[in-house]
Scaffold this active site. Structure first.
Site, PDB file in Angstrom:
ATOM      1  N   GLY A  14      -4.122   7.248  -0.003  1.00 45.64           N
ATOM      2  CA  GLY A  14      -3.609   6.203  -0.885  1.00 45.64           C
ATOM      3  C   GLY A  14      -3.630   4.863  -0.164  1.00 45.64           C
ATOM      4  O   GLY A  14      -4.319   4.688   0.850  1.00 45.64           O
ATOM      5  N   GLY A  16      -1.454   3.459   1.761  1.00 43.28           N
ATOM      6  CA  GLY A  16      -1.001   3.512   3.142  1.00 43.28           C
ATOM      7  C   GLY A  16      -2.035   4.146   4.072  1.00 43.28           C
ATOM      8  O   GLY A  16      -2.434   3.557   5.081  1.00 43.28           O
ATOM      9  N   VAL A  80      -2.793  19.759   2.718  1.00 42.30           N
ATOM     10  CA  VAL A  80      -1.986  20.168   3.864  1.00 42.30           C
ATOM     11  C   VAL A  80      -0.795  20.964   3.345  1.00 42.30           C
ATOM     12  O   VAL A  80      -0.073  20.517   2.461  1.00 42.30           O
ATOM     13  CB  VAL A  80      -1.526  18.944   4.673  1.00 42.30           C
ATOM     14  CG1 VAL A  80      -0.479  19.336   5.702  1.00 42.30           C
ATOM     15  CG2 VAL A  80      -2.731  18.304   5.354  1.00 42.30           C
ATOM     16  N   GLU A 171       4.582  -2.485 -18.327  1.00 44.84           N
ATOM     17  CA  GLU A 171       3.128  -2.594 -18.467  1.00 44.84           C
ATOM     18  C   GLU A 171       2.619  -1.577 -19.479  1.00 44.84           C
ATOM     19  O   GLU A 171       1.785  -1.880 -20.327  1.00 44.84           O
ATOM     20  CB  GLU A 171       2.459  -2.370 -17.103  1.00 44.84           C
ATOM     21  CG  GLU A 171       2.811  -3.473 -16.119  1.00 44.84           C
ATOM     22  CD  GLU A 171       1.945  -3.484 -14.872  1.00 44.84           C
ATOM     23  OE1 GLU A 171       1.724  -2.402 -14.298  1.00 44.84           O
ATOM     24  OE2 GLU A 171       1.485  -4.576 -14.481  1.00 44.84           O
ATOM     25  N   ASP A 301       5.536   5.801   0.453  1.00 46.06           N
ATOM     26  CA  ASP A 301       6.485   6.592  -0.317  1.00 46.06           C
ATOM     27  C   ASP A 301       7.009   7.790   0.472  1.00 46.06           C
ATOM     28  O   ASP A 301       8.062   8.336   0.150  1.00 46.06           O
ATOM     29  CB  ASP A 301       5.813   7.121  -1.603  1.00 46.06           C
ATOM     30  CG  ASP A 301       5.524   6.010  -2.601  1.00 46.06           C
ATOM     31  OD1 ASP A 301       5.855   4.843  -2.317  1.00 46.06           O
ATOM     32  OD2 ASP A 301       4.964   6.319  -3.670  1.00 46.06           O
ATOM     33  N   ALA A 316       3.288  -0.114  -3.431  1.00 48.39           N
ATOM     34  CA  ALA A 316       2.030  -0.177  -2.685  1.00 48.39           C
ATOM     35  C   ALA A 316       2.117  -1.132  -1.488  1.00 48.39           C
ATOM     36  O   ALA A 316       1.624  -0.830  -0.397  1.00 48.39           O
ATOM     37  CB  ALA A 316       0.891  -0.599  -3.611  1.00 48.39           C
ATOM     38  N   GLN A 317       2.755  -2.280  -1.706  1.00 52.08           N
ATOM     39  CA  GLN A 317       2.858  -3.279  -0.634  1.00 52.08           C
ATOM     40  C   GLN A 317       3.514  -2.739   0.622  1.00 52.08           C
ATOM     41  O   GLN A 317       3.069  -3.010   1.737  1.00 52.08           O
ATOM     42  CB  GLN A 317       3.736  -4.411  -1.147  1.00 52.08           C
ATOM     43  CG  GLN A 317       3.006  -5.661  -1.467  1.00 52.08           C
ATOM     44  CD  GLN A 317       4.031  -6.743  -1.745  1.00 52.08           C
ATOM     45  OE1 GLN A 317       4.560  -7.354  -0.817  1.00 52.08           O
ATOM     46  NE2 GLN A 317       4.322  -6.937  -3.006  1.00 52.08           N
TER      47      GLN A 317
END
Lengths: 414, 414
Positions: A14, A16, A80, A171, A301, A316-317
Site C-alpha cells: 500500500g 506505506g 503472510v 465522497e 494503519d 494515507a499521508q
C-alpha cells in the site's frame, strides 16, 4: 552479518510499503516486498470505482511494474500468516521468508465493531473487492426495482443508506447521488425518480469532524443540494439486508447499507504474536520500532502511535511519511546510528462532493467549491502511481466532467 | 391485434440483438431487450482484456446507456429459461415476458465437443468472465513460477498452449507472446526468459483456413518471429490442468491451455423446446423465421442457415446483418407483406497478430503487416459502441503502442 546484504522484508504494497521500498533504493539492502495481491491500490479513488466513474484497472498498478527499474527490490505475491521472531522469518503458504529487518505495512480494513449483522449485510469501501461489490450491489438493486410492482418494496430497493460523515462517507454519498439522480433515473424508464432516496447518517453533530466547522457545513449544504438527506445523532445498530435498525427503535427499510463509520488494522496482524493496541494496531515506539524487537517496524494503519496526546489517524499521508521514516531508521541502524523519532506533519485534508464541489484544508487554509475541487483533482492526478493510469484517468475524468457518463457499469457475478 | 403496439422481445444484447432493436427505432412496436448481463460486450477485443491491454470496462457498455435516447426500447436484465410458443411468452425467474414477435439472438459459447476434461481445465474466450479468467490464470502461473525452484515444474507453469489456428487463436497467441516476452520476462527477475514457451496447435495444415493462403503464411511467419511455436496436424485429446494429451500419445506439460478451436450456440437455446441443428443452433428459413413459428426469428450464432451450400459462419458480421434483416421482416409482417430471404454479404475478415502486424481480406483485397494493422485499428475504434469507450480505448492503445505497457494486470479472486 556476513557479506550478504541485509534483507528487508516489507509486508504490504500500500502507500506505506511502497514508500519504504522506494526510500531504500540507494541503500545496501535487498528488499522483498510481499502482498497478497499483485497490485498497488490507489485507495482514495476506490469510491469512484464503486460509483462507476473509474474502472478497477484505473486505480491499480502491478507492483512489479512499479519497481521494474529498481534493482534492489523483489516482489512476491503471498499472504503472510505468521512470524517467527526468534528465527527472523515470516510464514507464508509457500514457505518461510527470512528477514534482517521487517516492516509491517499491512494496511487496514472496515471496522464493524463486532456487529455480525452489519458485517454480513453492509458494504465497506477499503478494498478493490469492496468497491466492485458496491457497484454490483447498487446496480442490481436498480435492476430489481425496475421489475418490482409493489411500491413499498421498490422504495426499499431504491433506498441507499450511508453511515459515517467523514471524508469517505461524503465522497461516496456525493458520487452516488449524482449516479442515481443524473444517470440511473434517466435510464430506468419505469422508475419514479422521487422513489430514489440516499441518506447519510452521522452519529455526531456535524460532517467532517476532523476539519474546521466551515468545511463541514459547506459539505452539508452541498450534499443536501444534490438530494442527499443528512441526519445527525443517529446510531446504526443493525442491518439484515432489508431493514436498518437505528438507535431508539426506528426501523428504516433500505436495499443498501454502506458502512464508512470505522476502520481497523488488517486482520493479518492478529496472527503474528505481537501485542495489539486500539483498532488492532501494533503499538510502536516513536522510532516506529516495535517495543522489544528493534529490527521490526510497523507503519501506517498497522501502527499505533500517539503524537501530542492523540493517536495518529489511519490515513494515507501518515502511512507514506512513516514509510519514508522507517526506511531512514533502518539505514541508520545499518550504520549503527540511533533511530530517530517520527513526527507527523499534517499536509492537509481534502474531500470531493461530486463534480465541481470539494472541501480542502491545506496548510491552515480552508477552501470550498470549485477551487477546492480543482486542487483535489490536480493532487490526485499527480499522485496516481504510473504515468499510464494518469493519462487514462484524466481522459475518463475530462469526459465525465463534460458529458457526465459514468460508463463502468458492468454488473459482475455475485 | 388491439390498439396496443406489437411487442418485440429480443433475447440477447450482443451484436445481433442490438441491431434488431436499433433497426426498429422508427417502427410502431415496443421492443423489450433482455440479456442475462446488463452490458453489451464488444467481443472482438476480449483477447486484449485477456492479455492486460484493455480493461473490462473498456469493452463493455451498459445496454440502458446505449438505448437511452430510443424511446421504443426497454431493457431488462434477466435470463430466459423457457418458451411457451402457444401463449407467446418467454419464461424468466422473475415471471413470464409476453411477445408478439420473438427474436432469439442469444449468441454463442465455447465448444469443447463434450470433452469434460478440456471443459474443466482449459479456458475459452467467448465471454467477459473467460477473458478475466485467462488474465488471472496466466498471471498467477507466472507468480507461481517465480517461487518454484524445480526446473521441470517451472517450465510447465511457463508453458502456454493455444488450440485453434483461426482468428481468435492467432490474436491471442500474438498478444500473449508480447505480454510474456516483452513485459513479464522483464519483471520476473528470477525467471529465465528461455523457459517461457507459447505453442499454437492447429489440427489442419495451415493458419486462418477461411482466408487466402497468403494471409495464413504471413500469420505463421509473424507469430514465429514473436516466439510462438506453431504446430500443424496436432489433435488435442485431453487436459488435466498439468499435461496436454495430444493425438498419437504425446504428452505436453503445460500450466495453461487456451481453447479457441470451437464454438457453439448458447446453452439457453436447448431449453426452449425448438429443434436444434449443428452446434446447437436453431435451423431457420431463409427469411430467418423458425419453421412453423412465423413470429419467431433466430439470428447470429443462435441461427443455422446455409447459403450456397455452406453454413453461415458464427461471426459478428453475420449476426449484425441478420439483425437488421430480421427487423425489416418483422416490419414487413406488420404491413402484411411477405418476409424476404436473407443474403449474407461477406465484407471481409481481419485479425491482428500483436502490434503493427495484422492480416485483412477486404473486398477481395489481401493486406498484411502495418497497413492491415492500421485498417484493423481504424475499423475497431469506429465500431466500438459508445463514444467514451472509443476515446479511452484510443488512449490506451496509443500509450501501449508508444511504451508497450499493458497495465491492466490485477489478479482477481479465483
Amino acid at each position: 552479518m556476513s557479506a550478504r546484504r541485509p534483507r528487508v522484508l516489507v509486508v504490504g504494497a500500500g502507500f506505506g510499503g511502497l514508500r519504504v521500498a522506494r526510500a531504500l533504493r540507494h541503500a545496501p539492502v535487498d528488499v522483498l516486498l510481499v502482498d497478497r495481491g499483485n497490485v498497488h491500490v490507489f485507495q482514495p479513488l476506490l469510491y469512484q470505482v464503486a460509483t462507476a466513474g473509474l474502472s478497477v484497472d484505473n486505480v491499480t498498478r502491478p507492483v512489479r511494474a512499479i519497481f521494474r527499474r529498481q534493482r534492489n527490490v523483489a516482489f512476491r505475491m503471498a499472504e503472510v500468516t505468521g512470524l517467527d521472531l526468534g528465527a527472523r522469518t515470516a510464514a507464508t503458504p509457500d514457505g518461510p521468508l527470512p528477514w534482517d529487518f521487517l516492516v509491517l505495512a499491512a494496511g487496514g480494513g472496515t471496522n464493524f465493531f463486532g456487529n455480525t449483522g452489519l458485517a454480513a449485510h453492509s458494504l465497506g469501501l477499503k478494498e478493490v473487492e469492496d468497491a466492485v461489490r458496491v457497484r454490483n450491489h447498487v446496480l442490481r438493486r436498480f435492476e430489481q426495482a425496475a421489475i418490482t410492482m409493489e411500491e413499498a418494496r421498490r422504495r426499499e430497493l431504491l433506498t441507499l443508506v450511508l453511515v459515517g460523515g467523514g471524508p469517505t462517507g461524503i465522497e461516496l454519498a456525493g458520487a452516488l447521488a449524482e449516479l442515481a439522480h443524473l444517470v440511473l433515473a434517466r435510464e430506468y424508464a419505469g422508475l419514479h425518480p422521487g422513489e430514489i432516496r440516499i441518506l447519510l447518517l452521522e452519529m455526531g453533530t456535524r460532517l467532517l469532524p476532523a476539519l474546521p466547522e466551515k468545511l463541514g457545513s459547506y459539505a452539508l449544504r452541498s450534499l443536501t443540494r444534490k438530494g442527499v438527506e443528512v441526519r445527525f445523532g443517529v446510531r446504526v445498530e443493525g442491518y439484515d439486508g432489508r431493514v436498518v435498525e437505528l438507535g431508539g427503535g426506528e426501523r428504516l427499510p433500505a436495499g443498501t447499507l454502506l458502512w464508512a463509520a470505522g476502520i481497523r488494522a488488517s486482520h493479518l496482524l492478529a496472527g503474528l504474536g505481537l501485542p495489539l493496541g486500539p483498532q488492532g494496531r501494533i503499538p510502536v515506539l516513536p522510532s516506529l520500532q516495535v517495543n522489544g524487537h528493534p529490527q521490526v517496524y510497523a507503519i501506517g494503519d498497522a501502527a499505533y502511535l500517539e503524537q501530542d496526546g492523540q493517536a495518529l489517524p489511519m490515513v494515507a499521508q501518515v502511512a507514506m511519511q512513516m514509510g519514508v521514516h522507517a526506511a531512514m531508521n533502518i539505514q541508520r541502524q545499518l550504520r549503527r546510528e540511533k533511530p530517530r523519532p517520527f513526527r507527523y506533519r499534517d499536509l492537509g485534508t481534502m474531500a470531493t462532493i461530486g463534480r465541481r464541489a470539494a472541501v480542502a484544508h491545506l496548510a491552515g487554509i480552508e477552501l470550498t467549491g470549485l477551487v477546492a475541487w480543482i486542487a483535489w483533482l490536480a493532487l490526485h492526478v499527480v499522485q496516481l502511481i504510473g504515468y499510464r493510469n494518469r493519462v487514462v484517468v484524466l481522459v475518463n475524468w475530462a469526459w465525465n466532467y463534460l458529458f457526465y457518463d459514468p460508463a463502468n457499469r458492468r454488473i459482475g457475478p455475485e
